[in-house]
Enzyme design. Structure first.
Site: not given
Length: 632
Positions: A336, A338, A340, A452
């Site tokens: 995935g 994200g 970061f 977030d």
């Protein structure tokens, strides 16, 4: 465990007696020579180490016998488990010795009982016996495994109570006991549950004396019996029975000594080269001293397997180590992306599966300080930050890996269509777990604002326990103390996600604790509806989940908000409570929103209501009809 106890376990000792008095060995007779030789053999370094190894082998073979010698454990035969590649057994090097540190037998099709002899495997850090057909009680001897960090016994048919001895395992970090037939009370308290990931649901006869578990509260009258268990009766024996037992024991003991002598001599000759000499890292030939040294604060067991304390620094991983773990950040390992950066699944050399998140960036002290701060955030409902790497202009953070991914994949597919993988009680439990994770962030010192929070940042472990991730990865700036609240760590710029971002941010340009509360409210509405927060594939009036939900609220048609894949097997009062909390959280202004502590309390009440349906009913335990009639 005391040194004396270890010594008695690892080394034979005996005293020569006759029927009337203790006698001293005088003179050199064949009988005395035999006993002197036996003493030398039993207390020799070779014999002691062999006995130590044999204790481990005996414990494993006793377990194998208890599960009816299944073919899957056919590799478990006489010999050194660390050299014979016994299936499910993992070893580590302690000093110059290989010892067993993990026993991973999940989903092995095992059928039988758990032997108390597993308590002899004192170097174990991981014991996984989940998803089998094990029955009988959980042995209290497992409380002797002082180095144990992970114990998984879920999805079996174990019965009886949870042994109170497990509460003495100071290094334990996860305890999975769900879906068994356990009864009585949970011996852990709520404060312990915040440190240890304890999962006990699916045991219908289990209850708790303190809140914090997904269980009913025990009745006061049951407490003493549930804590201490029934008192076993002790049968009385006649004197004649005692004499017979003594005679039989003496004969058996004599035979055992003769056999032990032969075996020990043979072992010394055959295995002398395969075991360490008396001169070891401990400087002692006494195995009990070696074991206790290894377990001590300066020993290799403590260095290699004991969890770091909250004040310790995050582990530094070399780039080479992480490249090896992720197969050089292979596309096949990518799981995935994200806030970061890219996220990869990795396998460390010790067998630990991790999630590796990285981005381009020069090495800075601020980044290291931020990661070290986050690594001290330890809670059952937070994803652990394990360490970091700063090499070749890359900033990398290493997390625990959670096999069930984010909540998103359990609610809707890539096209936003509901998939119905979670029932309502699971969704409610996930909501409560995530709420507790946020509450911890808001109440720790210094407080931390997530900034977030969203559905994709709530991950699920193997047992669907919710854990919040991606908290505080961006640069943390101290805003100064809030009145009577202490310092708050946040950021002046928002990294929020569309649909979850606090609308007040657009005017204040600041994110607060109540901004996280707003985001959590959107998360609740996603759990209820099975829809994404923003979906432009739907009619214009339904693009925003929050706005569409408000329109249904005004029209008195909240039943249309509920995910149709849930069917009708939930309690209206619990669903109503969850929806009410969700709308309370997404109020336009922060001062009208609840705190996360208040949210936790409301969701706990909702879960108690929902539990009334699945545990057999009670007042109000009725199914509901979805559609316009709901909430009217």
């Amino acid at each position: 465990m005391q040194i004396g106890q270890l010594h008695s376990r690892l080394v034979f000792s005996f005293r020569l007696r006759d029927s009337s008095r203790q006698s001293r060995l005088t003179g050199i007779t064949p009988s005395n020579v035999f006993y002197l030789l036996l003493i030398v053999l039993l207390f020799s370094p070779c014999a002691a180490l062999t006995t130590y190894q044999q204790t481990t082998v005996d414990a494993l073979l006793a377990f194998k016998n208890g599960v009816k010698n299944p073919p899957v454990l056919s590799s478990w035969i006489i010999g050194d488990p660390c050299k014979g590649k016994w299936k499910g057994v993992e070893c580590s090097t302690i000093g110059k010795t290989r010892v067993i540190t993990s026993l991973k037998l999940s989903n092995f099709g095992l059928d039988g009982t758990i032997t108390p002899r597993l308590g002899d495997l004192i170097t174990l850090t991981t014991l996984w016996l989940d998803s089998n057909s094990l029955r009988g009680p959980i042995p209290s001897d497992l409380g002797k495994l002082e180095n144990l960090t992970s114990l998984r016994l879920a999805n079996n048919s174990l019965n009886g109570s949870i042994p109170p001895s497990l509460t003495s395992l100071s290094n334990l970090r996860e305890l999975y006991l769900s879906n068994n037939d356990l009864s009585g009370t949970v011996p852990f308290n709520a404060s312990t549950a915040g440190v240890i990931n304890i999962v006990v649901d699916g045991n219908n006869e289990l209850c708790t004396l303190t809140p914090g578990f997904d269980l009913p509260v025990c009745g006061p009258s049951l407490a003493p019996a549930l804590i201490f268990g029934p008192v076993a009766s002790i049968p009385k024996s006649s004197k004649r029975g005692v004499h017979v037992a003594a005679i039989a024991g003496g004969v058996a003991g004599a035979l055992a000594l003769v056999i032990a002598t032969i075996v020990l001599v043979s072992c010394c000759l055959l295995r002398a080269k395969s075991w360490p000499s008396a001169t070891s890292d401990t400087g002692s030939s006494d195995p009990s001293a070696q074991v206790d040294w290894a377990k001590g604060p300066e020993g290799p067991i403590a260095r290699s397997v004991a969890p770091e304390s909250d004040t310790s620094k995050a582990r530094y991983f070399s780039l080479e180590e992480l490249e090896h773990a992720t197969k050089k950040f292979s596309a096949n390992n990518k799981i995935g992306r994200g806030g970061f950066g890219e996220v990869y699944k990795g396998l460390l050399e010790d067998g630990t599966i991790v999630a590796v998140k990285g981005r381009q960036g020069a090495a800075t002290q601020d980044f290291q300080a931020a990661v070290e701060f986050l690594s001290r955030m330890r809670h059952k409902h937070l994803v652990n930050v394990l360490g970091f790497c700063q090499e070749n202009d890359q900033q990398i953070v290493v997390y625990d890996y959670l096999p069930n991914g984010s909540v998103c994949g359990h609610l809707y597919d890539d096209n936003g269509a509901p998939v119905g993988k979670l029932d309502f009680r699971q969704r409610l439990a996930i909501a409560l777990g995530a709420a507790k994770g946020l509450e911890y962030l808001h109440t720790t010192t210094p407080k931390l604002i997530h900034r977030d929070f969203k559905t994709s940042n709530v991950l699920l472990d193997a047992y669907l326990v919710a854990k919040v991730t991606d908290f505080g990865l961006s640069l943390l700036l101290a805003e100064g103390p809030h009145p009577q609240e202490g310092p708050v760590l946040s950021s002046l710029n928002g990294d929020g996600t569309a649909g979850f971002l606090d609308p007040e941010y657009y005017t204040t340009q600041r994110l607060t604790e109540k901004s996280d509360v707003y985001s959590f409210g959107v998360f609740l509405l996603e759990l209820v509806s099975g829809r994404e927060a923003i979906s432009q594939d739907r009619p214009r009036s339904e693009w925003s989940l929050v706005e569409w939900g408000r329109s249904l609220l005004q029209a008195g048609d909240l039943g249309a908000l509920v995910d149709r894949t849930l069917g009708s097997s939930f309690m209206e009062v619990a669903m109503r409570k969850m929806v009410e909390v969700g709308f309370h959280c997404v109020e336009e202004t922060g001062d009208r929103r609840p705190s996360m502590a208040e949210v936790v309390k409301e969701l706990e009440e909702a879960l108690e209501k929902e539990r009334g349906l699945t545990s057999g009913g009670g007042e109000g335990a009725t199914t509901v009809t979805l559609g316009s009639e709901l909430f009217t």
